[in-house]
Design an enzyme around this catalytic site. Structure first.
Site, short mmCIF file in Angstrom:
data_model
loop_
_atom_site.label_atom_id
_atom_site.label_comp_id
_atom_site.label_asym_id
_atom_site.label_seq_id
_atom_site.Cartn_x
_atom_site.Cartn_y
_atom_site.Cartn_z
N HIS A 1 30.79 -28.36 -39.32
CA HIS A 1 30.37 -27.36 -38.33
C HIS A 1 31.51 -26.45 -37.89
CE1 HIS A 1 26.27 -28.95 -37.40
NE2 HIS A 1 26.79 -29.97 -38.07
N ASP B 1 36.20 -19.85 -34.13
CA ASP B 1 34.99 -20.64 -33.88
C ASP B 1 34.22 -20.76 -35.19
OD1 ASP B 1 32.96 -21.95 -32.47
OD2 ASP B 1 33.05 -20.53 -30.80
#
Ligand code: ADP
Ligand code: F6P
Length: 473
Positions: free
Chosen positions: A162, A370
């Site tokens: 992720h 991110d």
């Protein structure tokens, strides 16, 4: 022992720490992208989720949540320190996020990381039925795919990262780089958020293991591991349903009223994490106030920063710095009853978040790095009327998809100031055109599309996609 044909293995169960095992167990999402993303797919699916329930000591026995079984994995105090707070969140997390914070290499953490990964692999092996698919999530569990393959060669094993997967020059710093890479290569399919990550992985497999590797496959130990980019998304339908609910609409109006009916509301929603760029953002905003570009009466900034990883020193230090800076800015520029920044260090429910997204004129999402950033996508999905501006960091995975946002390099504070002003001053037609394009993209790329793409790639017979209900109808 009840077994399932689909098993998800993730560090956390999708419950927050306070979900007491008193029989009234329901989906209570912990703040963070992973549980938010998987919630939509797994809530209606017969599957087992293996994960940590939060806390230390004996894991509580948790009742099923709908058709989803929860298989808790227990962690001791030492496990928590060495595995979660140590190797996962003080070594891997900062390193994988461009080392925006210095990674800590403490040798004894490795053994705990390995032991805990083995515990997760054992639990998954126990609950997976013959030939089941097991889907392992994220950097906490990089060794699990290989451990699981050794225990249960009959399984179909997926791994999804992720967070960003770093370029060789960063990954090569890891003392246990070979084991980590080999661990992931136990999977049949290794998924990433971005193509660049799959490229980095292939480079490392060649360099460290001498494997034959492209950006799509790695040949190792007589097997072919497939790799690829599967950008994760959100439950668009859920957000739509929320923002059209009358109670959410009136909550949003009330919020605006409580904020003093300013001309403009700027909003940020983050876990309190040094990767999120909160300090750079505060600096930019404070300079806009100082230089008179922004007036406290006209403009209000709301910063939601939910506590995260609170026992890790770097997170405690970050919180102190941010709270000091918010205090300084409010002390210097606020007035009685009119703070310059509304700072909320609390978790919110989904409806409250939806109301906040509706209240904002400018959503400011400026992480330094991110993997994806679901908040940016949630904001876009929440803007049913097509209004609002999104200021988005180039270093968020979502920037590759939400190209019509006001993209910015958050390290460049002057650029950030200039972009914030542009977003605040943009005319309605420009904003509407940008928002319409982003909403079109999101409508065609929601969480179900992501799950379908990943699960169909893992199992090309289509069985898995049908089982989880994500196959096209
Ligand atoms: P990360 O995975 O790093 O936390 P993301 O932006 O991808 O970052 O995901 C964050 C998720 O957590 C989003 O679904 C968001 O709605 C949720 N979230 C963020 N702040 C809060 C909060 N204060 N309360 C509840 N949920 C939150
Ligand atoms: O995406 C990274 C991640 O670690 C997710 O797994 C999780 O949802 C989120 O950050 C929150 O972190 P934690 O589980 O450490 O509270």
């Amino acid at each position: 022992m009840r077994q399932s044909s689909l098993v998800v293995v993730a560090n956390r169960l999708p419950l927050d720490d306070n979900a007491a095992p008193d029989g009234a167990c329901e989906w209570r999402r912990n703040p963070g992208g992973l549980a938010s993303a998987l919630h939509a797919i797994l809530a209606p699916t017969p599957a087992t989720w293996v994960g940590w329930a939060g806390g230390v000591g004996r894991a509580p026995a948790l009742p099923d949540v709908g058709s989803l079984r929860l298989r808790p994995v227990s962690l001791t105090e030492d496990d928590l320190r060495g595995y979660y707070e140590g190797f996962a969140n003080s070594t891997l997390w900062p390193l994988y996020h461009d080392a925006v914070q210095q990674p800590v290499f403490q040798r004894d953490w490795w053994e705990t990381y390995r032991t805990v990964n083995q515990r997760f692999a054992d639990a998954a092996a126990e609950v997976a039925e013959e030939g089941a698919a097991v889907w392992v999530q994220d950097y906490h569990l990089q060794l699990v795919p290989r451990m699981l393959r050794d225990l249960r060669p009959d399984l179909l094993i997926g791994f999804f990262m992720h967070v960003p997967f770093p370029p060789p020059e960063l990954f090569m710093q890891l003392p246990r780089r070979v084991e980590l890479l080999r661990g992931m290569l136990g999977a049949d399919l290794v998924g990433f958020q971005r193509e660049q990550a799959a490229h980095n992985f292939a480079q490392l497999a060649r360099k460290l293991l001498g494997a034959e590797a492209t950006d799509q496959t790695v040949a190792i130990d007589g097997r072919t591991v497939r790799t690829g980019a599967f950008p994760i998304s959100i439950d668009v339908a859920e957000m739509r349903a929320l923002v059209t609910r009358p109670d959410v609409v009136s909550q949003a109006k009330q919020l605006r009223h409580d904020l003093g009916q300013p001309k403009r509301v700027l909003l940020s929603v983050d876990r309190l994490d040094y990767t999120k760029g909160i300090e750079h953002r505060l600096t930019a905003y404070s300079e806009l106030l100082r230089d008179g570009y922004v007036k406290v009466r006209d403009t209000v900034m709301v910063q939601v920063a939910v506590p995260s990883r609170e026992r890790v020193e770097s997170y405690q230090e970050l919180r102190d710095r941010i709270e000091g800076e918010v205090g300084r800015i409010n002390g210097e520029y606020g007035r009685v009853g009119e703070p310059a920044i509304h700072y909320l260090n609390q978790p919110f429910g989904r409806a409250q978040l939806a109301a906040l997204y509706q209240t904002a004129d400018v959503m400011v999402v400026t992480p330094l790095r991110d993997g994806m950033n679901l908040v940016a996508k949630e904001f876009v999905a929440a803007r049913e009327d097509g209004s609002g501006a999104l200021v988005l960091s180039e270093f968020a995975g979502s920037a590759a998809e939400l190209e019509q946002a006001f993209l910015v390099n958050p390290h460049d504070v002057d650029g950030l100031k200039e972009t914030l002003l542009r977003a605040m001053q943009a005319d309605r037609a420009d904003l509407a055109a940008r928002m319409a394009a982003m909403r079109r993209h999101l409508a065609g790329h929601d969480i179900l599309v992501w799950a379908r793409a990943y699960l169909s790639a893992l199992d090309d017979t289509g069985h898995l996609a049908t089982l989880t209900g994500v196959a096209p109808g």
